[in-house]
Design an enzyme around this catalytic site. Structure first.
Site, PDB file in Angstrom:
ATOM      1  N   ILE A   6       0.847  -1.191   0.000  1.00  0.00           N
ATOM      2  CA  ILE A   6       0.000   0.000   0.000  1.00  0.00           C
ATOM      3  C   ILE A   6       0.884   1.242   0.000  1.00  0.00           C
ATOM      4  O   ILE A   6       1.810   1.358   0.809  1.00  0.00           O
ATOM      5  CB  ILE A   6      -0.909   0.025   1.247  1.00  0.00           C
ATOM      6  CG1 ILE A   6      -1.699  -1.277   1.366  1.00  0.00           C
ATOM      7  CG2 ILE A   6      -1.859   1.233   1.212  1.00  0.00           C
ATOM      8  CD1 ILE A   6      -2.299  -1.504   2.745  1.00  0.00           C
ATOM      9  N   ASN A  87      -2.616   4.131  -3.376  1.00  0.00           N
ATOM     10  CA  ASN A  87      -3.434   5.110  -2.672  1.00  0.00           C
ATOM     11  C   ASN A  87      -2.834   6.509  -2.686  1.00  0.00           C
ATOM     12  O   ASN A  87      -3.562   7.499  -2.753  1.00  0.00           O
ATOM     13  CB  ASN A  87      -3.622   4.641  -1.224  1.00  0.00           C
ATOM     14  CG  ASN A  87      -3.965   5.773  -0.296  1.00  0.00           C
ATOM     15  OD1 ASN A  87      -5.067   6.303  -0.319  1.00  0.00           O
ATOM     16  ND2 ASN A  87      -3.001   6.178   0.526  1.00  0.00           N
ATOM     17  N   TYR A 153      -4.630  17.805 -11.605  1.00  0.00           N
ATOM     18  CA  TYR A 153      -5.296  16.734 -10.845  1.00  0.00           C
ATOM     19  C   TYR A 153      -6.376  16.051 -11.681  1.00  0.00           C
ATOM     20  O   TYR A 153      -6.440  14.812 -11.717  1.00  0.00           O
ATOM     21  CB  TYR A 153      -5.890  17.324  -9.563  1.00  0.00           C
ATOM     22  CG  TYR A 153      -6.406  16.293  -8.585  1.00  0.00           C
ATOM     23  CD1 TYR A 153      -5.526  15.408  -7.961  1.00  0.00           C
ATOM     24  CD2 TYR A 153      -7.757  16.216  -8.260  1.00  0.00           C
ATOM     25  CE1 TYR A 153      -5.984  14.474  -7.044  1.00  0.00           C
ATOM     26  CE2 TYR A 153      -8.220  15.281  -7.345  1.00  0.00           C
ATOM     27  CZ  TYR A 153      -7.338  14.412  -6.742  1.00  0.00           C
ATOM     28  OH  TYR A 153      -7.794  13.487  -5.846  1.00  0.00           O
ATOM     29  N   LYS A 157      -5.928  12.014 -12.872  1.00  0.00           N
ATOM     30  CA  LYS A 157      -6.939  11.055 -12.422  1.00  0.00           C
ATOM     31  C   LYS A 157      -7.724  10.489 -13.609  1.00  0.00           C
ATOM     32  O   LYS A 157      -8.074   9.295 -13.613  1.00  0.00           O
ATOM     33  CB  LYS A 157      -7.882  11.699 -11.403  1.00  0.00           C
ATOM     34  CG  LYS A 157      -7.226  11.970 -10.054  1.00  0.00           C
ATOM     35  CD  LYS A 157      -6.658  10.689  -9.417  1.00  0.00           C
ATOM     36  CE  LYS A 157      -6.075  10.939  -8.047  1.00  0.00           C
ATOM     37  NZ  LYS A 157      -5.496   9.722  -7.438  1.00  0.00           N
ATOM     38  N   THR A 190      -9.079  14.542   5.551  1.00  0.00           N
ATOM     39  CA  THR A 190      -7.655  14.219   5.478  1.00  0.00           C
ATOM     40  C   THR A 190      -6.835  15.494   5.318  1.00  0.00           C
ATOM     41  O   THR A 190      -7.368  16.591   5.126  1.00  0.00           O
ATOM     42  CB  THR A 190      -7.360  13.302   4.278  1.00  0.00           C
ATOM     43  OG1 THR A 190      -7.735  13.999   3.078  1.00  0.00           O
ATOM     44  CG2 THR A 190      -8.150  11.997   4.376  1.00  0.00           C
TER      45      THR A 190
END
Length: 251
Positions: A6, A87, A153, A157, A190
């Site tokens: 991960i 991630n 971004y 993505k 986050t």
């Protein structure tokens, strides 16, 4: 034995995913700039291993060296299944495109797109009928729409989505047991959200909306989100190859 690798395990969603997989009896290797001592303690309690690999995912030479070492460890352990969760990600640079620098864009593309592509390829190369892999690439709703100030971004993505879907199609055509999926965690509480909220309105037009998410307690807890992804991963034989698993559909 089952193993999970991960990225971004030092905090946030990566830490939550690692924690839950450890509690499922899975050996975990975390890849991040900073070590996570808490994960080591929990792994000891659950009689599995947690191993940390320090890596700057914006440095592709480091990524190559670290993941070559990881695959050498994991795929020689007679693992029955190996997970890879890409991630780690970054939202910066947050600004209109005319203010982006070459250095910022290079780091951004390396972290958000090139590293997941390279690690996916490496794991698939090592996979076999005896040791299939399940790969989850973390995406965003920004992949499907244009957002003022997020040109990098949105683009990385979107590229990650098409890449994942194409790789999954190939694995189906090759009749392997490998699964490659996307996971959209939605908006979470986050550090990335904090970074977004600190933007100016000139750089990011939707900044007030994101501040409101925090004020309204609309941001999901990373443990809740991770739990839904782990539910999908654990039932790996039921996974639909190439699917974009959205947290909204899993709650």
């Amino acid at each position: 034995m089952r193993y999970a690798v991960i990225t971004g395990t030092s905090r946030g969603l990566g830490q939550s995913i690692a924690m839950l997989l450890i509690k499922q009896g899975i050996h975990v290797i975390g890849v991040a700039r900073n070590k996570n001592v808490e994960l080591e303690k929990v792994a000891s309690e659950y009689a599995v291993t947690y191993h940390h690999e320090t890596c700057d995912l914006s440095n592709i030479d480091q990524v190559k060296a670290v993941f070559e070492s990881i695959t050498e460890q994991v795929f020689t352990q007679q693992a029955e299944l190996v997970y890879l969760v890409n991630n780690a990600g970054m939202v910066a640079p947050i600004d209109t495109t005319d203010h982006h620098t070459f250095e910022e864009l290079t780091d951004h593309v390396h972290v958000n797109l090139l590293s997941p592509m390279a690690t996916t390829a490496q794991f698939l190369t090592k996979s076999s009928k005896d040791t299939p892999v399940v790969i989850a690439n973390v995406t965003s709703g920004a992949a499907d729409r244009s957002v003022y100030g997020w040109s990098a971004y949105c683009s990385t993505k979107a590229g990650l989505n098409r890449y994942t879907e194409t790789v999954a199609m190939e694995q189906d055509e090759l009749n392997t047991d490998n699964k490659v999926i996307l996971f959209n965690p939605g908006i979470m509480d986050t550090n990335m959200q904090g970074e977004i909220r600190s933007s100016s309105e000139q750089a990011f037009k939707d900044v007030e909306t994101f501040k409101q998410y925090k004020e309204d307690n609309s941001l999901r807890d990373s443990d809740l989100v991770a739990n839904k992804l782990v539910d999908v991963l654990i039932k790996h034989q039921e996974i639909t190859n190439g699917k974009n698993y959205n947290i909204k559909d899993l709650l």
